[in-house]
Design an enzyme around this catalytic site. Structure first.
Site, PDB file in Angstrom:
ATOM      1  N   HIS A 164      32.259  40.551  44.087  1.00  0.00           N
ATOM      2  CA  HIS A 164      31.344  41.577  43.567  1.00  0.00           C
ATOM      3  C   HIS A 164      29.922  41.050  43.299  1.00  0.00           C
ATOM      4  O   HIS A 164      29.425  41.113  42.188  1.00  0.00           O
ATOM      5  CB  HIS A 164      31.917  42.250  42.319  1.00  0.00           C
ATOM      6  CG  HIS A 164      32.531  41.323  41.305  1.00  0.00           C
ATOM      7  ND1 HIS A 164      31.911  40.208  40.814  1.00  0.00           N
ATOM      8  CD2 HIS A 164      33.743  41.394  40.692  1.00  0.00           C
ATOM      9  CE1 HIS A 164      32.695  39.620  39.939  1.00  0.00           C
ATOM     10  NE2 HIS A 164      33.819  40.321  39.850  1.00  0.00           N
ATOM     11  N   LYS A 193      42.417  33.260  41.639  1.00  0.00           N
ATOM     12  CA  LYS A 193      41.192  33.830  41.087  1.00  0.00           C
ATOM     13  C   LYS A 193      40.723  33.028  39.879  1.00  0.00           C
ATOM     14  O   LYS A 193      41.472  32.814  38.926  1.00  0.00           O
ATOM     15  CB  LYS A 193      41.433  35.283  40.674  1.00  0.00           C
ATOM     16  CG  LYS A 193      40.240  35.985  39.985  1.00  0.00           C
ATOM     17  CD  LYS A 193      39.056  36.105  40.935  1.00  0.00           C
ATOM     18  CE  LYS A 193      37.850  36.764  40.279  1.00  0.00           C
ATOM     19  NZ  LYS A 193      38.006  38.211  40.126  1.00  0.00           N
ATOM     20  N   HIS A 203      41.520  46.227  40.590  1.00  0.00           N
ATOM     21  CA  HIS A 203      42.314  46.116  39.371  1.00  0.00           C
ATOM     22  C   HIS A 203      43.228  47.339  39.280  1.00  0.00           C
ATOM     23  O   HIS A 203      42.747  48.470  39.229  1.00  0.00           O
ATOM     24  CB  HIS A 203      41.409  46.066  38.138  1.00  0.00           C
ATOM     25  CG  HIS A 203      40.487  44.885  38.131  1.00  0.00           C
ATOM     26  ND1 HIS A 203      40.820  43.690  37.533  1.00  0.00           N
ATOM     27  CD2 HIS A 203      39.252  44.717  38.667  1.00  0.00           C
ATOM     28  CE1 HIS A 203      39.823  42.832  37.692  1.00  0.00           C
ATOM     29  NE2 HIS A 203      38.862  43.438  38.380  1.00  0.00           N
ATOM     30  N   ASP A 230      36.305  46.441  43.273  1.00  0.00           N
ATOM     31  CA  ASP A 230      36.373  46.074  41.852  1.00  0.00           C
ATOM     32  C   ASP A 230      36.682  47.297  40.999  1.00  0.00           C
ATOM     33  O   ASP A 230      36.294  47.381  39.831  1.00  0.00           O
ATOM     34  CB  ASP A 230      35.072  45.405  41.383  1.00  0.00           C
ATOM     35  CG  ASP A 230      35.222  44.681  40.047  1.00  0.00           C
ATOM     36  OD1 ASP A 230      36.360  44.329  39.688  1.00  0.00           O
ATOM     37  OD2 ASP A 230      34.202  44.493  39.352  1.00  0.00           O
ATOM     38  N   HIS A 282      34.721  34.894  40.065  1.00  0.00           N
ATOM     39  CA  HIS A 282      33.839  35.750  39.274  1.00  0.00           C
ATOM     40  C   HIS A 282      32.616  34.887  38.971  1.00  0.00           C
ATOM     41  O   HIS A 282      32.670  33.994  38.130  1.00  0.00           O
ATOM     42  CB  HIS A 282      34.520  36.216  37.993  1.00  0.00           C
ATOM     43  CG  HIS A 282      33.672  37.129  37.167  1.00  0.00           C
ATOM     44  ND1 HIS A 282      33.959  38.464  36.992  1.00  0.00           N
ATOM     45  CD2 HIS A 282      32.521  36.898  36.482  1.00  0.00           C
ATOM     46  CE1 HIS A 282      33.010  39.018  36.239  1.00  0.00           C
ATOM     47  NE2 HIS A 282      32.143  38.087  35.909  1.00  0.00           N
ATOM     48  N   HIS A 300      39.380  43.528  46.582  1.00  0.00           N
ATOM     49  CA  HIS A 300      39.225  43.208  45.155  1.00  0.00           C
ATOM     50  C   HIS A 300      39.440  44.485  44.344  1.00  0.00           C
ATOM     51  O   HIS A 300      38.579  45.366  44.323  1.00  0.00           O
ATOM     52  CB  HIS A 300      37.820  42.666  44.869  1.00  0.00           C
ATOM     53  CG  HIS A 300      37.615  42.273  43.436  1.00  0.00           C
ATOM     54  ND1 HIS A 300      37.367  40.976  43.060  1.00  0.00           N
ATOM     55  CD2 HIS A 300      37.646  42.983  42.289  1.00  0.00           C
ATOM     56  CE1 HIS A 300      37.239  40.916  41.732  1.00  0.00           C
ATOM     57  NE2 HIS A 300      37.411  42.137  41.254  1.00  0.00           N
ATOM     58  N   ASN A 316      44.404  39.643  36.184  1.00  0.00           N
ATOM     59  CA  ASN A 316      44.022  39.533  34.764  1.00  0.00           C
ATOM     60  C   ASN A 316      44.746  40.580  33.909  1.00  0.00           C
ATOM     61  O   ASN A 316      44.139  41.439  33.275  1.00  0.00           O
ATOM     62  CB  ASN A 316      42.501  39.621  34.584  1.00  0.00           C
ATOM     63  CG  ASN A 316      41.896  40.893  35.120  1.00  0.00           C
ATOM     64  OD1 ASN A 316      42.415  41.498  36.061  1.00  0.00           O
ATOM     65  ND2 ASN A 316      40.788  41.310  34.533  1.00  0.00           N
TER      66      ASN A 316
END
Length: 344
Positions: free
Chosen positions: A174, A99, A15, A247, A136, A13, A41
């Site tokens: 997370h 996701k 970004h 994360d 999430h 996971h 995202n």
């Protein structure tokens, strides 16, 4: 134990953002991890397999030479996702999951699912093809206290979802609470969870006592010390339901140290050392390899890596800041502090 050798770890996971940010984020991550589940995202979000593969190409353009890096892609679940897209995920070599962000839950989540019941037709296909649904796990109602949003999600969204789709493959991303850890433990093997370094190493006192520390601010937010202790227990237990997901989420120093600061901790450059620090603090450094290098690959049905890395127990100072974008800085998690493990 002063030296430990692990199978090359993966980050399930992360970004990376897009555009100029990739120049910073991709090399930082690729030097730590072999594979990474890359969050979708972006602006605009990554909603189809074709868009995910195009994003993967942009990521690979910044992978360091000589480093074996394999980004794995994820689609962004919206109210309008087509059920037919699930079969495309199943048939794709590099796209592994979808996701679900509850609309408004975190950074760039405004296009997320407004009501999970609206997308049951897509979830039915996820269950059929055993494509993982990454969650999430927070409700987003304004009247719900931010510290209670994960528990409310378990009770009001996830429990009913699993009753409707008992064979659905789920990663609760997370996790931050004892309730989430125990929920995962109580489910069948098709339900797993990722845990970040910040939720193992810190709690809300670290963020709030003696003044607000914006670089500890993330979503889901840091919780009480009792929750932190439970997360440490399950992460270091050797239970294959729990595995590594940083994360790691980059924001410039200006965006974090702001009247309305952004949520996210940037851990990519030293993530495996931070996890080693956390595991060693509770005397379970020997359990790190399963958590970091085995259990996630097993859950996703991918082969374990064969290359290895070595960590040595040697004091290591995390940089105070790093270059990011044009004329901006990024402050990594635990910046300027000393941890006890270093990747060779």
């Amino acid at each position: 134990m002063n030296t430990i050798t692990l199978l090359q770890p993966d980050d399930w996971h992360v970004h990376l953002r897009d555009g100029l940010a990739l120049k910073r984020t991709v090399p930082d991550l690729a030097r730590q991890f072999s594979r990474a589940i890359c969050m979708p995202n972006l602006v605009p979000p990554v909603k189809t397999v074709d868009e995910a593969l195009a994003y993967r190409e942009r990521i690979m353009a910044h992978a360091p030479e000589g480093v074996n890096f394999d980004p794995r892609m994820v689609l962004y679940f919206t109210d309008y996702t087509s059920p037919e897209e699930v079969k495309k995920i199943k048939d794709s070599e590099y796209v592994n999951a979808i996701k679900l962000y509850p609309a408004g839950a975190t950074t760039n989540s405004d296009n997320g699912v407004s009501d999970i019941r609206k997308v049951y037709a897509v979830i039915e296909q996820l269950e059929k093809y055993q494509v993982p649904l990454l969650l999430h796990g927070e409700v987003t109602h304004n009247h719900v206290d931010i510290f209670d949003r994960e528990k409310r999600f378990l009770d009001e969204v996830l429990s009913p979802l699993l009753k409707q789709f008992p064979a659905l493959k789920i990663v609760l991303e997370h996790i931050t609470t004892s309730e989430a850890a125990h929920f995962v433990l109580e489910q069948d093997r098709n339900v797993a969870a990722t845990i970040t370094p910040q939720h193992l190493l810190f709690n809300r006192n670290d963020m709030l006592v003696g003044g607000i520390k914006p670089h500890f601010y993330c979503l889901p937010i840091l919780k009480r010390q009792t929750h932190q202790q439970t997360l440490l227990e399950v992460a270091t237990s050797g239970n294959p339901k729990f595995f590594l997901g940083t994360d790691s989420a980059p924001h410039s120093k200006n965006a974090k140290e702001n009247a309305c600061g952004c949520a996210g901790c940037y851990s990519a450059p030293t993530a495996i050392e931070l996890y080693a620090h956390a595991f060693d603090q509770v005397g379970r450094i020997e359990r790190l390899e399963g958590f970091a290098s085995m259990f996630g690959a097993d859950f996703y049905g991918l082969p374990r890596n064969t290359q290895t890395i070595t960590l040595i127990k040697e004091p290591h100072v995390i940089p105070a800041s790093l270059e990011y974008l044009e004329n901006e800085q990024i402050i990594p998690l635990y910046a300027g502090q000393t941890i006890q493990w270093r990747k060779v």
